[in-house]
Design a protein around this motif. Structure first.
Motif, PDB file in Angstrom:
ATOM      1  N   LYS A 244      11.676  57.272 -16.658  1.00  0.00           N
ATOM      2  CA  LYS A 244      13.014  57.101 -17.206  1.00  0.00           C
ATOM      3  C   LYS A 244      13.956  58.108 -16.551  1.00  0.00           C
ATOM      4  CE  LYS A 244      15.664  57.316 -21.537  1.00  0.00           C
ATOM      5  NZ  LYS A 244      16.404  56.079 -21.221  1.00  0.00           N
ATOM      6  N   VAL A 246      17.191  60.477 -16.632  1.00  0.00           N
ATOM      7  CA  VAL A 246      17.690  61.253 -17.766  1.00  0.00           C
ATOM      8  C   VAL A 246      18.896  62.086 -17.357  1.00  0.00           C
ATOM      9  CG1 VAL A 246      17.091  62.954 -19.531  1.00  0.00           C
ATOM     10  CG2 VAL A 246      15.323  61.433 -18.626  1.00  0.00           C
ATOM     11  N   ALA A 282       7.006  66.102 -28.160  1.00  0.00           N
ATOM     12  CA  ALA A 282       6.727  64.673 -28.092  1.00  0.00           C
ATOM     13  C   ALA A 282       5.265  64.359 -28.403  1.00  0.00           C
ATOM     14  CB  ALA A 282       7.102  64.131 -26.710  1.00  0.00           C
ATOM     15  N   ARG A 427       7.178  55.357 -25.719  1.00  0.00           N
ATOM     16  CA  ARG A 427       7.808  56.155 -26.770  1.00  0.00           C
ATOM     17  C   ARG A 427       7.700  57.639 -26.460  1.00  0.00           C
ATOM     18  NH1 ARG A 427       5.389  52.309 -30.275  1.00  0.00           N
ATOM     19  NH2 ARG A 427       3.642  53.747 -30.629  1.00  0.00           N
ATOM     20  N   ALA A 430      10.130  58.519 -23.721  1.00  0.00           N
ATOM     21  CA  ALA A 430      11.481  58.447 -24.297  1.00  0.00           C
ATOM     22  C   ALA A 430      11.770  59.687 -25.140  1.00  0.00           C
ATOM     23  CB  ALA A 430      11.629  57.182 -25.137  1.00  0.00           C
ATOM     24  N   ASP A 431      10.765  60.187 -25.850  1.00  0.00           N
ATOM     25  CA  ASP A 431      10.939  61.401 -26.649  1.00  0.00           C
ATOM     26  C   ASP A 431      11.181  62.614 -25.762  1.00  0.00           C
ATOM     27  OD1 ASP A 431      10.803  60.198 -29.104  1.00  0.00           O
ATOM     28  OD2 ASP A 431       8.664  60.603 -29.410  1.00  0.00           O
ATOM     29  N   ALA A 433      12.451  62.553 -22.810  1.00  0.00           N
ATOM     30  CA  ALA A 433      13.791  62.378 -22.252  1.00  0.00           C
ATOM     31  C   ALA A 433      14.866  62.760 -23.266  1.00  0.00           C
ATOM     32  CB  ALA A 433      13.974  60.934 -21.794  1.00  0.00           C
ATOM     33  N   SER A 434      14.645  62.436 -24.529  1.00  0.00           N
ATOM     34  CA  SER A 434      15.658  62.730 -25.550  1.00  0.00           C
ATOM     35  C   SER A 434      15.854  64.226 -25.721  1.00  0.00           C
ATOM     36  CB  SER A 434      15.267  62.091 -26.889  1.00  0.00           C
ATOM     37  OG  SER A 434      14.105  62.715 -27.426  1.00  0.00           O
ATOM     38  N   ILE A 435      14.792  65.022 -25.544  1.00  0.00           N
ATOM     39  CA  ILE A 435      14.925  66.474 -25.623  1.00  0.00           C
ATOM     40  C   ILE A 435      15.697  67.009 -24.427  1.00  0.00           C
ATOM     41  CG2 ILE A 435      13.651  68.661 -25.560  1.00  0.00           C
ATOM     42  CD1 ILE A 435      13.579  67.309 -28.250  1.00  0.00           C
ATOM     43  N   GLU A 437      17.922  65.458 -22.808  1.00  0.00           N
ATOM     44  CA  GLU A 437      19.309  65.070 -22.985  1.00  0.00           C
ATOM     45  C   GLU A 437      19.996  65.898 -24.069  1.00  0.00           C
ATOM     46  OE1 GLU A 437      18.950  60.926 -23.844  1.00  0.00           O
ATOM     47  OE2 GLU A 437      18.935  60.335 -21.726  1.00  0.00           O
ATOM     48  N   GLU A 438      19.227  66.281 -25.102  1.00  0.00           N
ATOM     49  CA  GLU A 438      19.787  67.074 -26.191  1.00  0.00           C
ATOM     50  C   GLU A 438      18.739  68.075 -26.702  1.00  0.00           C
ATOM     51  OE1 GLU A 438      21.644  69.074 -27.832  1.00  0.00           O
ATOM     52  OE2 GLU A 438      23.102  67.429 -27.734  1.00  0.00           O
ATOM     53  N   LEU A 441      17.597  69.119 -30.409  1.00  0.00           N
ATOM     54  CA  LEU A 441      16.611  68.431 -31.244  1.00  0.00           C
ATOM     55  C   LEU A 441      15.367  69.292 -31.471  1.00  0.00           C
ATOM     56  CD1 LEU A 441      16.779  64.833 -29.719  1.00  0.00           C
ATOM     57  CD2 LEU A 441      17.654  65.570 -31.943  1.00  0.00           C
TER      58      LEU A 441
END
Length: 444
Positions: A244, A246, A282, A427, A430-431, A433-435, A437-438, A441
């Protein structure tokens, strides 16, 4: 004349053989207990071998570059010539004069002259202050000490100074295209089971007969073990890779703040720290990525680990090492940063002990340091997942309907499809990647 042979010991768990890399002594040298007599390379580490005796070196029984089995005599010590008075350990009062060989546990008063020397900074002819171990590290990493900015007391070059210079220099090492060698064919040491002779390959004829065309490199040590492990993993675990792209701009902002924080003044901080925290976070949400496929007498089972021994793939001069940080889930950000620093420094020096390379549960490989955007890594044996972090670079990115320059990276993950299904690994990535990005979290 009394002669005592010293046999190659088992310096690690289950060591069966090792290569004599470099002799640090020569016949006739005086040595004290724990003086380093040679460097040996095992399947996992480069180890300095200390002398078990105080006395005089007789013969070096094994040549450099030779691999021998544990228990093989590698060096002899003799007692017919006394060491120099300045370095001779005091003999017990009841013993007669002359040289004696002192084994482990007997020369309590003996002090290694090399150890004494290592404790003092040494100023070279060009004015660089550095202790002998630091000079050796600089030689091993091909670092010119005169180009290093010292940060130690009284202008002394520290280990971190050398490692920083080495990491900066490595970025530029491969810019120039190397020239072909002047030798067309050469003889190299053959692997243990192979006949000794000319290098394998086709020798050209004619006027170019003196130029090198092929070269054979023996597969041994870390390279041999790593190759075997990768083949085993590739042909036993069905690999699947997902990735992914990011927006890691906020990660880069956090790294910048941490670098200026007093709490991290003595710690090297890089985006890898945030990636490591993201992977641990994650894993907690997707525990199957931290599991392992285990063959049993009755078939097979999946072992789910509720802890994270976080492996970091490290490219070293000796080959690929994957040391891991034990129970990384229990470390806070600062503790994890220190653990990553220690792991990296030890791996680059080739001093990673075998125990630190065993028991990993999931691995990160940072291919971004080599300028790569993404990859499909092979899973470390005994694990079910590996994360590859690509380079972080500025790219045009759509934010709120507008194209803006952002720091962008690619996170990829390979997984064992026997253990994890595609939705589970997706998943997990994606987790992660979400960290990136932000990172806020992580505060939960």
């Amino acid at each position: 004349m009394s002669t005592q042979n010293f046999n190659l010991p088992d310096v690690g768990e289950g060591l069966t053989e090792a290569e004599i890399v470099t002799w640090k002594v020569a016949p006739g040298d005086d040595v004290a207990i724990n003086d380093v007599i040679c460097e040996i390379e095992t399947a996992k580490s480069l180890v300095e071998l200390p002398s078990p005796y105080a006395g005089v070196v007789g013969d070096l029984l094994v040549g450099e570059g030779t691999t021998v089995e544990v228990g093989t005599p590698i060096i002899s010590f003799v007692s017919d010539a006394a060491p120099a008075a300045a370095t001779q350990p005091p003999a017990p009062a009841e013993e007669p004069g002359g040289s004696v060989l002192v084994g482990y546990g007997t020369g309590a008063g003996a002090t290694s002259r090399r150890t004494r020397a290592a404790a003092r900074p040494v100023r070279s002819s060009v004015g660089v202050i550095a202790k002998p171990p630091i000079r050796k590290l600089a030689r091993d990493l091909d670092v010119d000490l005169s180009s290093v900015t010292p940060t130690g007391a009284d202008g002394e070059v520290t280990r971190d100074d050398v490692m920083k210079q080495a990491s900066q220099a490595s970025v530029f090492r491969n810019i120039e295209t190397p020239e072909w060698g002047a030798v067309r064919e050469e003889t190299v040491p053959a692997p243990k089971s192979a006949p000794v002779g000319l290098a394998r390959g086709v020798a050209a004829s004619g006027s170019h007969g003196s130029e090198a065309r092929t070269e054979s490199i023996p597969v041994k040590g870390v390279r041999k073990v790593s190759a075997s492990a990768m083949v085993q993993s590739a042909y036993t675990a069905p690999h699947v890779t997902v990735w992914k792209e990011v927006d890691a701009t906020r990660t880069m902002e956090l790294v910048k703040r941490l670098k200026t924080s007093p709490d991290y003044a003595d710690i090297k901080v890089s985006p890898l720290l945030i990636v490591a925290r993201a992977v641990i976070w994650a894993v907690r949400r997707n525990p199957m990525v931290n599991a392992a496929w285990v063959e049993t007498d009755g078939g097979a089972e999946i072992s789910v680990r509720h802890y994270v021994n976080l492996g970091i793939a490290a490219a070293t001069p000796r080959g690929l090492l994957v040391p891991n940080i034990k129970d990384a889930q229990d470390l806070n950000m600062r503790e994890l940063a220190r653990a990553l620093n220690r792991l990296t420094l030890t791996a680059r020096e080739g001093k990673t002990p075998p125990a630190d390379q065993q028991g990993g549960t999931i691995t990160i490989t940072n291919i971004g340091v080599f300028g790569m955007d993404a990859g499909t890594p092979i899973i470390n044996p005994g694990e079910a997942g590996i994360v590859a972090m690509g380079t972080i670079s500025q790219k045009p990115w759509v934010v709120d309907g507008e194209v803006r320059p952002r720091f962008v990276t690619t996170v990829a993950g390979s997984f064992d499809h026997r253990v994890i299904d595609g939705d589970g690994m997706s998943r997990f990535i994606a987790d992660v990647a979400s960290i990136l990005e932000e990172p806020a979290l992580l505060v939960d």
